[in-house]
Design a protein around this motif. Structure first.
Motif, mmCIF file in Angstrom:
data_model
loop_
_atom_site.group_PDB
_atom_site.id
_atom_site.type_symbol
_atom_site.label_atom_id
_atom_site.label_comp_id
_atom_site.label_asym_id
_atom_site.label_seq_id
_atom_site.Cartn_x
_atom_site.Cartn_y
_atom_site.Cartn_z
ATOM 1 N N PHE A 13 0.838 -1.198 0.000
ATOM 2 C CA PHE A 13 0.000 0.000 0.000
ATOM 3 C C PHE A 13 0.878 1.255 0.000
ATOM 4 C CE2 PHE A 13 -2.448 3.193 2.459
ATOM 5 C CZ PHE A 13 -3.569 3.309 1.653
ATOM 6 N N ALA A 14 1.871 1.270 0.873
ATOM 7 C CA ALA A 14 2.784 2.418 0.940
ATOM 8 C C ALA A 14 3.529 2.604 -0.378
ATOM 9 C CB ALA A 14 3.759 2.251 2.096
ATOM 10 N N CYS A 15 3.853 1.503 -1.064
ATOM 11 C CA CYS A 15 4.527 1.609 -2.363
ATOM 12 C C CYS A 15 3.682 2.379 -3.369
ATOM 13 C CB CYS A 15 4.863 0.223 -2.909
ATOM 14 S SG CYS A 15 6.307 -0.541 -2.132
ATOM 15 N N ILE A 16 2.379 2.185 -3.305
ATOM 16 C CA ILE A 16 1.479 2.943 -4.191
ATOM 17 C C ILE A 16 1.610 4.431 -3.890
ATOM 18 C CG2 ILE A 16 -0.930 3.406 -4.790
ATOM 19 C CD1 ILE A 16 -1.474 0.401 -4.190
ATOM 20 N N VAL A 17 1.637 4.768 -2.616
ATOM 21 C CA VAL A 17 1.771 6.174 -2.230
ATOM 22 C C VAL A 17 3.126 6.713 -2.683
ATOM 23 C CG1 VAL A 17 1.840 7.806 -0.301
ATOM 24 C CG2 VAL A 17 0.179 5.916 -0.286
ATOM 25 N N VAL A 29 -7.743 5.215 -3.531
ATOM 26 C CA VAL A 29 -8.779 4.179 -3.475
ATOM 27 C C VAL A 29 -8.810 3.409 -4.796
ATOM 28 C CG1 VAL A 29 -11.271 3.780 -3.360
ATOM 29 C CG2 VAL A 29 -10.180 5.319 -1.723
ATOM 30 N N GLU A 30 -8.777 4.129 -5.924
ATOM 31 C CA GLU A 30 -8.791 3.488 -7.243
ATOM 32 C C GLU A 30 -7.576 2.583 -7.432
ATOM 33 O OE1 GLU A 30 -9.030 6.334 -10.430
ATOM 34 O OE2 GLU A 30 -10.645 7.434 -9.422
ATOM 35 N N LEU A 31 -6.409 3.093 -7.102
ATOM 36 C CA LEU A 31 -5.179 2.320 -7.278
ATOM 37 C C LEU A 31 -5.134 1.109 -6.345
ATOM 38 C CD1 LEU A 31 -2.639 5.261 -7.653
ATOM 39 C CD2 LEU A 31 -3.324 3.625 -9.439
ATOM 40 N N SER A 32 -5.663 1.261 -5.141
ATOM 41 C CA SER A 32 -5.689 0.147 -4.188
ATOM 42 C C SER A 32 -6.614 -0.961 -4.678
ATOM 43 C CB SER A 32 -6.112 0.629 -2.801
ATOM 44 O OG SER A 32 -5.151 1.529 -2.289
ATOM 45 N N ARG A 35 -4.638 -2.527 -7.830
ATOM 46 C CA ARG A 35 -3.393 -3.259 -7.549
ATOM 47 C C ARG A 35 -3.494 -4.272 -6.419
ATOM 48 N NH1 ARG A 35 1.540 0.971 -8.198
ATOM 49 N NH2 ARG A 35 0.971 1.740 -10.256
ATOM 50 N N LEU A 36 -4.341 -3.970 -5.438
ATOM 51 C CA LEU A 36 -4.406 -4.830 -4.256
ATOM 52 C C LEU A 36 -5.740 -5.556 -4.121
ATOM 53 C CD1 LEU A 36 -2.816 -2.279 -1.743
ATOM 54 C CD2 LEU A 36 -1.641 -4.091 -3.009
ATOM 55 N N GLY A 37 -6.722 -5.136 -4.912
ATOM 56 C CA GLY A 37 -8.048 -5.731 -4.807
ATOM 57 C C GLY A 37 -8.809 -5.276 -3.576
ATOM 58 N N TRP A 38 -8.418 -4.118 -3.028
ATOM 59 C CA TRP A 38 -9.021 -3.620 -1.791
ATOM 60 C C TRP A 38 -10.251 -2.775 -2.076
ATOM 61 C CZ3 TRP A 38 -4.453 -1.519 1.643
ATOM 62 C CH2 TRP A 38 -3.627 -2.589 2.010
ATOM 63 N N THR A 42 -11.385 -0.798 3.160
ATOM 64 C CA THR A 42 -10.074 -1.361 3.526
ATOM 65 C C THR A 42 -8.982 -0.330 3.307
ATOM 66 O OG1 THR A 42 -10.831 -3.573 2.919
ATOM 67 C CG2 THR A 42 -8.445 -3.247 3.096
ATOM 68 N N THR A 43 -9.052 0.351 2.173
ATOM 69 C CA THR A 43 -8.055 1.380 1.864
ATOM 70 C C THR A 43 -8.024 2.444 2.958
ATOM 71 O OG1 THR A 43 -8.240 1.020 -0.510
ATOM 72 C CG2 THR A 43 -7.387 3.163 0.201
#
Length: 119
Positions: A13-17, A29-32, A35-38, A42-43
């Motif tokens: 998650f931090a890597c996305i940031v 939220v969109e990227l999570s 990439r993570l299926g969250w 959850t995000t």
């Protein structure tokens, strides 16, 4: 300096940031999700947790890092070497290499890194 330890999901998650900062929380939220299926909930739960721990900041719905990625990578790498190899960098490297070979260019690059840290 030791920073809070990140669980695998928190790190991803931090890597996305780190990759997109500063970014609007809606984009996070969109990227999570992508990439993570969250889900959104959850995000925001993980975001709040990492803000409370001082890893990220969320000001005016814009998310950015407080702790740089390089600091987290350094601390995690040191922790693995301390815990698994009794603090021995040569032992870590020998096990990491495990009989594999490297090119002359890679060897030169590693030597340059080591030389840059000599006392």
């Amino acid at each position: 300096m030791n920073h809070p330890k990140l669980a695998e999901g928190e790190y991803r998650f931090a890597c996305i940031v780190w990759e997109h900062e500063p970014l609007p929380s809606g984009k996070l939220v969109e990227l999570s999700l992508e990439r993570l299926g969250w889900k959104k909930s959850t995000t925001y739960t993980v975001l709040k947790k990492l803000v409370d721990r001082g890893v990220l900041r969320n000001e005016n719905a814009v998310v950015s890092a407080v702790i740089p990625k390089d600091d987290v990578l350094r601390d995690e790498s040191r922790a693995v070497i301390e815990r698994t190899f009794d603090g021995s960098l040569p032992s870590f490297l020998a096990h990491f290499m495990g009989g594999r070979t490297i090119s002359d260019a890679e060897a030169d690059e590693l030597k340059a890194v080591i030389d840059s840290f000599r006392e």
